[in-house]
Design a protein around this motif. Structure first.
Motif, PDB file in Angstrom:
ATOM      1  N   GLY A  48      69.574  27.356  27.274  1.00  0.00           N
ATOM      2  CA  GLY A  48      71.015  27.193  27.373  1.00  0.00           C
ATOM      3  C   GLY A  48      71.650  27.843  28.590  1.00  0.00           C
ATOM      4  O   GLY A  48      72.839  27.697  28.813  1.00  0.00           O
ATOM      5  N   GLY A  49      70.876  28.605  29.364  1.00  0.00           N
ATOM      6  CA  GLY A  49      71.457  29.314  30.498  1.00  0.00           C
ATOM      7  C   GLY A  49      72.453  30.372  30.061  1.00  0.00           C
ATOM      8  O   GLY A  49      73.375  30.713  30.791  1.00  0.00           O
ATOM      9  N   ARG A  50      72.240  30.911  28.875  1.00  0.00           N
ATOM     10  CA  ARG A  50      73.231  31.798  28.264  1.00  0.00           C
ATOM     11  C   ARG A  50      73.067  33.255  28.680  1.00  0.00           C
ATOM     12  O   ARG A  50      71.983  33.702  29.046  1.00  0.00           O
ATOM     13  N   ILE A  51      74.184  33.961  28.613  1.00  0.00           N
ATOM     14  CA  ILE A  51      74.177  35.397  28.868  1.00  0.00           C
ATOM     15  C   ILE A  51      73.901  36.072  27.529  1.00  0.00           C
ATOM     16  O   ILE A  51      74.752  36.099  26.645  1.00  0.00           O
ATOM     17  N   THR A  52      72.702  36.553  27.389  1.00  0.00           N
ATOM     18  CA  THR A  52      72.237  37.206  26.168  1.00  0.00           C
ATOM     19  C   THR A  52      71.936  38.665  26.512  1.00  0.00           C
ATOM     20  O   THR A  52      71.899  39.034  27.692  1.00  0.00           O
ATOM     21  N   PRO A  53      71.677  39.491  25.513  1.00  0.00           N
ATOM     22  CA  PRO A  53      71.261  40.856  25.826  1.00  0.00           C
ATOM     23  C   PRO A  53      70.031  40.892  26.741  1.00  0.00           C
ATOM     24  O   PRO A  53      69.948  41.726  27.653  1.00  0.00           O
ATOM     25  N   ALA A  54      69.105  39.973  26.551  1.00  0.00           N
ATOM     26  CA  ALA A  54      67.919  39.923  27.412  1.00  0.00           C
ATOM     27  C   ALA A  54      68.300  39.565  28.851  1.00  0.00           C
ATOM     28  O   ALA A  54      67.735  40.116  29.805  1.00  0.00           O
ATOM     29  N   THR A  55      69.257  38.658  29.022  1.00  0.00           N
ATOM     30  CA  THR A  55      69.719  38.297  30.366  1.00  0.00           C
ATOM     31  C   THR A  55      70.349  39.501  31.048  1.00  0.00           C
ATOM     32  O   THR A  55      70.100  39.760  32.226  1.00  0.00           O
ATOM     33  N   PRO A 108      75.558  38.804  14.491  1.00  0.00           N
ATOM     34  CA  PRO A 108      75.448  38.286  13.128  1.00  0.00           C
ATOM     35  C   PRO A 108      75.716  36.772  13.132  1.00  0.00           C
ATOM     36  O   PRO A 108      76.509  36.276  13.942  1.00  0.00           O
ATOM     37  N   ALA A 109      75.074  36.056  12.246  1.00  0.00           N
ATOM     38  CA  ALA A 109      75.231  34.596  12.184  1.00  0.00           C
ATOM     39  C   ALA A 109      76.698  34.203  12.027  1.00  0.00           C
ATOM     40  O   ALA A 109      77.126  33.171  12.556  1.00  0.00           O
ATOM     41  N   LYS A 110      77.469  35.016  11.334  1.00  0.00           N
ATOM     42  CA  LYS A 110      78.893  34.694  11.131  1.00  0.00           C
ATOM     43  C   LYS A 110      79.680  34.716  12.448  1.00  0.00           C
ATOM     44  O   LYS A 110      80.767  34.141  12.537  1.00  0.00           O
ATOM     45  N   ASP A 111      79.141  35.326  13.505  1.00  0.00           N
ATOM     46  CA  ASP A 111      79.820  35.413  14.798  1.00  0.00           C
ATOM     47  C   ASP A 111      79.371  34.346  15.795  1.00  0.00           C
ATOM     48  O   ASP A 111      79.816  34.346  16.949  1.00  0.00           O
ATOM     49  N   LEU A 112      78.519  33.423  15.365  1.00  0.00           N
ATOM     50  CA  LEU A 112      77.991  32.417  16.292  1.00  0.00           C
ATOM     51  C   LEU A 112      79.052  31.478  16.840  1.00  0.00           C
ATOM     52  O   LEU A 112      78.943  31.011  17.975  1.00  0.00           O
ATOM     53  N   GLU A 113      80.074  31.196  16.065  1.00  0.00           N
ATOM     54  CA  GLU A 113      81.108  30.266  16.528  1.00  0.00           C
ATOM     55  C   GLU A 113      81.713  30.736  17.854  1.00  0.00           C
ATOM     56  O   GLU A 113      82.038  29.932  18.719  1.00  0.00           O
ATOM     57  N   ALA A 114      81.834  32.035  18.032  1.00  0.00           N
ATOM     58  CA  ALA A 114      82.406  32.589  19.265  1.00  0.00           C
ATOM     59  C   ALA A 114      81.529  32.318  20.485  1.00  0.00           C
ATOM     60  O   ALA A 114      82.001  32.429  21.623  1.00  0.00           O
ATOM     61  N   LYS A 115      80.274  31.943  20.272  1.00  0.00           N
ATOM     62  CA  LYS A 115      79.361  31.652  21.384  1.00  0.00           C
ATOM     63  C   LYS A 115      79.497  30.225  21.902  1.00  0.00           C
ATOM     64  O   LYS A 115      78.892  29.867  22.915  1.00  0.00           O
ATOM     65  N   ALA A 116      80.252  29.376  21.203  1.00  0.00           N
ATOM     66  CA  ALA A 116      80.536  27.999  21.642  1.00  0.00           C
ATOM     67  C   ALA A 116      79.262  27.233  22.007  1.00  0.00           C
ATOM     68  O   ALA A 116      79.204  26.561  23.035  1.00  0.00           O
ATOM     69  N   ARG A 159      82.661  29.608  29.876  1.00  0.00           N
ATOM     70  CA  ARG A 159      83.770  30.580  29.909  1.00  0.00           C
ATOM     71  C   ARG A 159      83.399  31.844  29.135  1.00  0.00           C
ATOM     72  O   ARG A 159      83.691  32.961  29.580  1.00  0.00           O
ATOM     73  N   VAL A 160      82.773  31.679  27.974  1.00  0.00           N
ATOM     74  CA  VAL A 160      82.333  32.828  27.171  1.00  0.00           C
ATOM     75  C   VAL A 160      81.371  33.689  27.985  1.00  0.00           C
ATOM     76  O   VAL A 160      81.508  34.915  28.049  1.00  0.00           O
ATOM     77  N   ASP A 161      80.402  33.050  28.628  1.00  0.00           N
ATOM     78  CA  ASP A 161      79.384  33.800  29.356  1.00  0.00           C
ATOM     79  C   ASP A 161      79.927  34.463  30.615  1.00  0.00           C
ATOM     80  O   ASP A 161      79.534  35.583  30.954  1.00  0.00           O
ATOM     81  N   VAL A 162      80.839  33.809  31.312  1.00  0.00           N
ATOM     82  CA  VAL A 162      81.463  34.434  32.481  1.00  0.00           C
ATOM     83  C   VAL A 162      82.253  35.660  32.034  1.00  0.00           C
ATOM     84  O   VAL A 162      82.204  36.710  32.696  1.00  0.00           O
ATOM     85  N   GLU A 163      82.937  35.566  30.913  1.00  0.00           N
ATOM     86  CA  GLU A 163      83.694  36.720  30.412  1.00  0.00           C
ATOM     87  C   GLU A 163      82.764  37.892  30.099  1.00  0.00           C
ATOM     88  O   GLU A 163      83.081  39.043  30.406  1.00  0.00           O
ATOM     89  N   ILE A 164      81.614  37.608  29.516  1.00  0.00           N
ATOM     90  CA  ILE A 164      80.643  38.678  29.247  1.00  0.00           C
ATOM     91  C   ILE A 164      80.228  39.349  30.554  1.00  0.00           C
ATOM     92  O   ILE A 164      80.192  40.573  30.656  1.00  0.00           O
ATOM     93  N   LEU A 165      79.929  38.548  31.566  1.00  0.00           N
ATOM     94  CA  LEU A 165      79.514  39.113  32.852  1.00  0.00           C
ATOM     95  C   LEU A 165      80.622  39.962  33.474  1.00  0.00           C
ATOM     96  O   LEU A 165      80.352  41.016  34.042  1.00  0.00           O
ATOM     97  N   THR A 166      81.856  39.500  33.360  1.00  0.00           N
ATOM     98  CA  THR A 166      82.941  40.281  33.961  1.00  0.00           C
ATOM     99  C   THR A 166      83.118  41.627  33.256  1.00  0.00           C
ATOM    100  O   THR A 166      83.618  42.576  33.857  1.00  0.00           O
ATOM    101  N   GLN A 167      82.670  41.708  32.011  1.00  0.00           N
ATOM    102  CA  GLN A 167      82.734  42.977  31.283  1.00  0.00           C
ATOM    103  C   GLN A 167      81.530  43.872  31.579  1.00  0.00           C
ATOM    104  O   GLN A 167      81.628  45.090  31.438  1.00  0.00           O
ATOM    105  N   GLU A 168      80.419  43.282  31.980  1.00  0.00           N
ATOM    106  CA  GLU A 168      79.164  44.024  32.117  1.00  0.00           C
ATOM    107  C   GLU A 168      78.743  44.331  33.551  1.00  0.00           C
ATOM    108  O   GLU A 168      77.989  45.266  33.780  1.00  0.00           O
TER     109      GLU A 168
END
Length: 176
Positions: free
Chosen positions: A61-68, A120-128, A137-146
């Motif tokens: 998915g090209g996602r920003i994960t803890p591993a990324t 948690p699985a209940k928070d997956l919706e926020a990952k779009a 947009r979600v992943d760019v926001e994570i990067l701007t915080q990290e």
């Protein structure tokens, strides 16, 4: 099937071309692309990048994960070891998502995705997961915080049907 004999043959052609000669470890364009493992979406090809011009990190998915984020931290240490550290204004991280991504098929496996994102699985919706534009947009926001202040972050979505990218989040400098 592409076997090792075929790979060796193709590699010999690459080596004969010499395009690898004199390349440095640090990308000449100060760009790191974070994209998907989908074979239709090779960042070098779809963005017209030359060998040595950018670093590329690819995951599901090209996602920003803890591993990324851990990978980016490790790469920053390599840059620090090799150069003493980059000038923040010279660093650009581009998140590259795409249409028709296989990660959308994983929505049927919330436990797997929750583990991937370390939420948690209940928070997956926020990952779009099913919407590449919202996800970038979600992943760019994570990067701007990290990421450190001064680096640039952008977000792109590649359309596998047209071959074109949409700049969803233009490059912006990370602020304090």
């Amino acid at each position: 099937m592409i076997d090792t004999d075929e790979l060796a043959k193709r590699n010999a052609g690459f080596a004969d071309g010499g395009s690898f000669a004199d390349l440095r470890l640090m990308p000449s364009g100060s760009l790191t692309v974070i994209g998907c493992v989908d074979p239709r979406v090779d960042p070098s090809d779809v963005l017209g990048l030359k060998l040595g011009e950018a670093a590329a990190i690819r995951n599901v998915g090209g996602r920003i994960t803890p591993a990324t984020l851990r990978t980016l931290e490790m790469l920053a240490k390599v840059v620090q070891a090799r150069t003493g550290g980059p000038r923040p204004g010279d660093v650009h991280y581009a998140v590259l998502h795409h249409t028709d991504c296989g990660i959308t098929d994983l929505a049927a496996f919330p436990e797997l995705l929750a583990d991937y994102f370390d939420v948690p699985a209940k928070d997956l919706e926020a990952k779009a997961v099913t919407d590449p534009v919202a996800a970038v947009r979600v992943d760019v926001e994570i990067l701007t915080q990290e990421l450190p202040v001064g680096v640039f972050v952008s977000g792109l979505v590649y359309d596998v049907a047209t071959g074109l990218i949409d700049v969803v989040v233009p490059p912006a400098r990370v602020e304090a």
